[in-house]
Design a protein around this motif. Structure first.
Motif, PDB file in Angstrom:
ATOM      1  N   ILE A  95      42.066 -19.827 -51.988  1.00 23.67           N
ATOM      2  CA  ILE A  95      41.093 -19.670 -52.860  1.00 23.67           C
ATOM      3  C   ILE A  95      39.789 -18.914 -52.685  1.00 23.67           C
ATOM      4  CG2 ILE A  95      42.173 -21.344 -54.500  1.00 23.67           C
ATOM      5  CD1 ILE A  95      39.562 -22.935 -54.240  1.00 23.67           C
ATOM      6  N   ASP A  96      39.122 -18.070 -53.405  1.00 28.58           N
ATOM      7  CA  ASP A  96      37.828 -17.397 -52.999  1.00 28.58           C
ATOM      8  C   ASP A  96      36.966 -18.416 -52.613  1.00 28.58           C
ATOM      9  OD1 ASP A  96      36.253 -15.230 -52.588  1.00 28.58           O
ATOM     10  OD2 ASP A  96      35.480 -15.579 -54.387  1.00 28.58           O
ATOM     11  N   TRP A  97      36.566 -19.459 -53.077  1.00 31.02           N
ATOM     12  CA  TRP A  97      35.484 -20.361 -53.104  1.00 31.02           C
ATOM     13  C   TRP A  97      35.619 -21.273 -51.893  1.00 31.02           C
ATOM     14  CZ3 TRP A  97      30.762 -19.596 -54.121  1.00 31.02           C
ATOM     15  CH2 TRP A  97      29.873 -20.679 -53.946  1.00 31.02           C
ATOM     16  N   ILE A  98      36.971 -21.082 -51.294  1.00 26.28           N
ATOM     17  CA  ILE A  98      36.956 -21.398 -49.894  1.00 26.28           C
ATOM     18  C   ILE A  98      37.193 -20.684 -48.569  1.00 26.28           C
ATOM     19  CG2 ILE A  98      38.903 -22.915 -48.475  1.00 26.28           C
ATOM     20  CD1 ILE A  98      39.617 -24.402 -50.695  1.00 26.28           C
ATOM     21  N   SER A  99      37.920 -19.551 -48.821  1.00 28.37           N
ATOM     22  CA  SER A  99      38.051 -18.707 -47.900  1.00 28.37           C
ATOM     23  C   SER A  99      36.643 -18.003 -47.579  1.00 28.37           C
ATOM     24  CB  SER A  99      39.095 -17.629 -48.025  1.00 28.37           C
ATOM     25  OG  SER A  99      39.076 -16.955 -49.368  1.00 28.37           O
ATOM     26  N   GLY A 100      35.946 -17.664 -48.683  1.00 28.85           N
ATOM     27  CA  GLY A 100      34.673 -16.927 -48.672  1.00 28.85           C
ATOM     28  C   GLY A 100      33.618 -17.864 -47.898  1.00 28.85           C
ATOM     29  N   PRO A 101      33.350 -19.181 -48.113  1.00 26.49           N
ATOM     30  CA  PRO A 101      32.348 -19.954 -47.429  1.00 26.49           C
ATOM     31  C   PRO A 101      33.100 -20.040 -45.829  1.00 26.49           C
ATOM     32  CG  PRO A 101      32.829 -20.975 -49.605  1.00 26.49           C
ATOM     33  CD  PRO A 101      33.601 -19.743 -49.386  1.00 26.49           C
ATOM     34  N   VAL A 102      34.288 -20.290 -45.624  1.00 28.11           N
ATOM     35  CA  VAL A 102      34.693 -20.552 -44.261  1.00 28.11           C
ATOM     36  C   VAL A 102      34.572 -19.181 -43.551  1.00 28.11           C
ATOM     37  CG1 VAL A 102      36.686 -20.755 -43.089  1.00 28.11           C
ATOM     38  CG2 VAL A 102      36.589 -21.994 -44.968  1.00 28.11           C
ATOM     39  N   ALA A 103      34.487 -18.043 -44.062  1.00 28.13           N
ATOM     40  CA  ALA A 103      34.381 -16.597 -43.289  1.00 28.13           C
ATOM     41  C   ALA A 103      32.795 -16.648 -43.019  1.00 28.13           C
ATOM     42  CB  ALA A 103      34.877 -15.685 -44.213  1.00 28.13           C
ATOM     43  N   ASN A 104      32.108 -16.811 -44.142  1.00 29.81           N
ATOM     44  CA  ASN A 104      30.606 -17.081 -43.651  1.00 29.81           C
ATOM     45  C   ASN A 104      30.322 -17.965 -42.404  1.00 29.81           C
ATOM     46  OD1 ASN A 104      29.815 -15.195 -45.728  1.00 29.81           O
ATOM     47  ND2 ASN A 104      29.631 -16.975 -47.394  1.00 29.81           N
ATOM     48  N   TYR A 124      32.078 -18.871 -40.254  1.00 32.04           N
ATOM     49  CA  TYR A 124      32.659 -18.634 -38.938  1.00 32.04           C
ATOM     50  C   TYR A 124      31.850 -17.350 -38.553  1.00 32.04           C
ATOM     51  CZ  TYR A 124      36.303 -16.755 -35.620  1.00 32.04           C
ATOM     52  OH  TYR A 124      37.068 -16.283 -34.337  1.00 32.04           O
ATOM     53  N   MET A 125      31.167 -16.571 -39.267  1.00 28.07           N
ATOM     54  CA  MET A 125      30.326 -15.373 -38.736  1.00 28.07           C
ATOM     55  C   MET A 125      28.781 -15.844 -38.788  1.00 28.07           C
ATOM     56  SD  MET A 125      32.613 -13.135 -38.022  1.00 28.07           S
ATOM     57  CE  MET A 125      31.522 -11.863 -38.009  1.00 28.07           C
ATOM     58  N   LYS A 126      28.447 -16.466 -39.603  1.00 23.87           N
ATOM     59  CA  LYS A 126      26.868 -16.878 -39.365  1.00 23.87           C
ATOM     60  C   LYS A 126      26.459 -18.135 -39.120  1.00 23.87           C
ATOM     61  CE  LYS A 126      26.059 -12.726 -40.959  1.00 23.87           C
ATOM     62  NZ  LYS A 126      25.775 -12.281 -42.258  1.00 23.87           N
ATOM     63  N   GLY A 127      27.604 -19.234 -39.222  1.00 23.00           N
ATOM     64  CA  GLY A 127      27.216 -20.458 -39.092  1.00 23.00           C
ATOM     65  C   GLY A 127      26.963 -21.368 -40.179  1.00 23.00           C
ATOM     66  N   ASN A 128      27.126 -20.982 -41.404  1.00 22.94           N
ATOM     67  CA  ASN A 128      26.915 -21.674 -42.558  1.00 22.94           C
ATOM     68  C   ASN A 128      27.961 -21.071 -43.744  1.00 22.94           C
ATOM     69  OD1 ASN A 128      24.890 -20.130 -44.175  1.00 22.94           O
ATOM     70  ND2 ASN A 128      24.043 -20.287 -42.326  1.00 22.94           N
ATOM     71  N   LEU A 170      35.750 -24.933 -36.846  1.00 25.62           N
ATOM     72  CA  LEU A 170      34.538 -24.879 -37.400  1.00 25.62           C
ATOM     73  C   LEU A 170      33.573 -26.050 -37.113  1.00 25.62           C
ATOM     74  CD1 LEU A 170      34.745 -23.614 -41.084  1.00 25.62           C
ATOM     75  CD2 LEU A 170      34.532 -22.206 -39.125  1.00 25.62           C
ATOM     76  N   ASN A 171      34.059 -27.142 -36.864  1.00 28.52           N
ATOM     77  CA  ASN A 171      33.565 -28.309 -36.507  1.00 28.52           C
ATOM     78  C   ASN A 171      32.857 -28.144 -34.863  1.00 28.52           C
ATOM     79  OD1 ASN A 171      34.201 -31.315 -34.763  1.00 28.52           O
ATOM     80  ND2 ASN A 171      33.109 -31.527 -36.342  1.00 28.52           N
ATOM     81  N   TYR A 172      33.580 -27.325 -34.270  1.00 23.79           N
ATOM     82  CA  TYR A 172      33.267 -27.298 -32.586  1.00 23.79           C
ATOM     83  C   TYR A 172      31.823 -26.871 -32.519  1.00 23.79           C
ATOM     84  CZ  TYR A 172      33.045 -26.402 -27.750  1.00 23.79           C
ATOM     85  OH  TYR A 172      32.784 -26.365 -26.579  1.00 23.79           O
ATOM     86  N   LYS A 173      31.490 -26.003 -33.618  1.00 25.29           N
ATOM     87  CA  LYS A 173      30.092 -25.577 -33.237  1.00 25.29           C
ATOM     88  C   LYS A 173      28.912 -26.468 -33.220  1.00 25.29           C
ATOM     89  CE  LYS A 173      29.126 -24.477 -38.399  1.00 25.29           C
ATOM     90  NZ  LYS A 173      30.012 -25.564 -38.720  1.00 25.29           N
TER      91      LYS A 173
END
Length: 539
Positions: free
Chosen positions: A198-207, A209-213, A308-311
């Motif tokens: 769903i968009d409300w999961i994949s969008g925040p995950v992509a953010n 991954y790229m921006k840290g939040n 994502l946890n590793y960061k």
């Protein structure tokens, strides 16, 4: 993008029918009613994350554009997980359909849909498991509760695994300890193999991954937002707090969910962190790179959550801190308490957390090296290290929502209450079977806090809202406290819908209102610039 759907009135949504369906559950098709499902993941986000089958699609369409041979992909993925996760196979085999979990799910209570019973939601995937991985299912088929995997089944999975919020309330009541959240997690992993998120999961995950939040905030935006909070704190208290960013050699790295950096009431909770740490003279720093305590990867797959946890730990190592304090978040703490050590632990390059104020050694964090802000604060109160004036919150009659993951996933039950009782004179518990380990979910966790599924959210949150309504009517409760960023984002709409007049707050905001800081000017307003009791017009 679909047009905005009108939300039914509360009286209409409260009419729930619990009746036997006209057809067997295997013969009852899924209905995708606007307002009751989330939008599909965007192509650009799946490309960013390297996830399968990136394309534009909509759950409302007949054609979901799944790849050729998707059935094999799903079944091979299931076989891999059956061999990899012993718990998955056990959960598929041991359920006796006793029904102890049936009426424990907030979505079943609020919809009357039998497929939202945890036992039947698990059967959606168990029936496919039986068909392809058990002898009885292969030979007896439907007689043994088995069925073929086809497109209707795939759509059914997507619909109901994205109605489960992974809250684990049902598991508390299961005599066999079946964790329905783990079944949902596997179901979602399998759906991800063919590009169904769903968009409300994949969008925040992509953010993230790229921006840290999750919100995609860049370093200058994070620092700027916090500086705006610093200005507000100075206006309210006369004290200028001085947070630092990305400072190497600090004793503590503080990480909070990005929801606390943008939007009310999260920002008031964040102001509370800033005021508390300043008053203590804590040697801490923020990171503008590892700027997210939450982990929407957890709602995608085990591997994505690990990624994502590793960061957090990579940043702690880079900055050379001793340990980590985490803010008020929900799934952040289930991930930390139940998964992190398996993924990346033990974090031996850090030290076991020791409060520099009280000397308390947090032995429970010996492996993760990370403690919850409520643990840290409750310890300060226990040792009388804070000057508090609870009368500043006397205009509030407060109840507390046990956020699912810190309560059931971490056991953080008493510390938030100890804080609230120290800073508020009017505290009331909701009914016993709706709090602590038995707490009802907010109804929008695990990535369901979108806008297009508002009817689904209002239904899912109905049992919690009903418990709030009880203390609202009995005690005049007007404030719902919690320690979760998703709760703080979701509850304002839920309370406005079901219980007008009940506000929402983080526990640390309540603490900061009551905190008497050294050198402060006379306080006349709270962190929302509302008059304090006895000050201004709020008599």
């Amino acid at each position: 993008m679909a047009p905005k759907v009108k939300l039914p009135k509360p009286g209409e949504l409260a009419k729930i029918e619990f009746k036997t369906p006209a057809t067997d559950w295997m013969d009852t098709p899924v209905e995708f009613k606007p307002g009751t499902f989330c939008w599909g993941s965007k192509e650009k986000d799946l490309l960013t994350l390297g996830l399968p089958n990136p394309r534009q699609w909509s759950p409302a369409d007949e054609d979901w554009k799944v790849p050729e041979g998707w059935e094999t992909t799903i079944l091979e993925g299931m076989a891999e997980r059956l061999s990899k996760y012993r718990s998955f196979k056990i959960f598929m085999d041991i359920c006796v359909r006793c029904g102890a979990c049936a009426d424990k799910c907030h979505f079943y209570i609020a919809t009357g849909d039998p497929k939202n019973m945890p036992v039947l939601r698990a059967e959606l995937i168990r029936s496919v498991y039986k068909k392809y991985f058990t002898k009885s299912g292969k030979f007896l088929g439907r007689l043994a509760g088995a069925r073929e995997l086809d497109m209707d089944v795939l759509k059914e999975w997507w619909s109901y695994f994205f109605q489960c919020t992974e809250c684990r309330r049902c598991s508390v009541f299961c005599p066999y300890g079946i964790d329905q959240a783990e079944v949902t997690i596997i179901g979602r992993e399998l759906l991800n193999l063919v590009g169904l998120n769903i968009d409300w999961i994949s969008g925040p995950v992509a953010n993230c991954y790229m921006k840290g939040n999750h919100l995609g905030l860049e370093p200058h935006a994070i620092a700027g937002n916090i500086e705006s909070m610093v200005d507000d704190i100075e206006d309210i208290t006369g004290i200028r707090v001085n947070p630092t960013f990305n400072r190497k050699g600090a004793e503590i790295l503080f990480i909070t969910p990005s929801g606390d950096l943008l939007g009310e009431p999260g920002i008031q909770t964040c102001m509370g962190y800033l005021m508390l740490f300043h008053e203590l003279g804590l040697d801490y720093t923020w990171s503008t790179y590892a700027s997210e305590g939450g982990n929407f990867g957890f709602f995608t797959s085990n591997d994505m959550a690990k990624r994502l946890n590793y960061k957090i730990y990579a940043e702690a190592k880079r900055l050379g801190v001793k340990y980590i304090i985490g803010g008020e978040c929900g799934h952040m703490w289930r991930v930390l308490n139940q998964y992190m050590d398996t993924w990346h632990g033990p974090a031996d390059f850090l030290e076991v957390p020791v409060s520099p104020i009280t000397g308390t050694v947090f032995e429970n964090a010996r492996s993760t090296k990370m403690i919850h802000i409520s643990e840290f604060t409750a310890d300060l109160i226990k040792h009388n290290k804070l000057n508090l004036d609870p009368t500043r919150n006397d205009h509030l009659k407060v109840t507390f929502h046990d956020s699912c993951n810190p309560s059931r996933g971490m056991g953080l039950l008493d510390e938030p209450r100890e804080i609230i009782k120290a800073v508020c004179n009017n505290f009331y518990e909701m009914p016993e079977n709706t709090i602590r380990e038995k707490t009802f979910c907010c109804g929008a966790g695990s990535g369901l806090n979108a806008s297009e599924n508002m009817e689904q959210r209002m239904r899912g949150g109905f049992p919690r809202a009903n418990a709030v309504k009880y203390v609202q009517e009995k005690h005049g409760v007007n404030m719902l406290a919690n320690i979760c960023a998703v709760d703080r984002a979701h509850f304002p709409a839920l309370m406005d819908y079901w219980n007008p007049g009940v506000g929402v707050t983080g526990v640390t905001e309540l603490l900061a209102n009551a905190l008497v800081m050294k050198g402060e000017k006379e306080r006349t307003t709270n962190l929302r610039f509302e008059d304090l009791p006895g000050k201004g017009g709020n008599e």
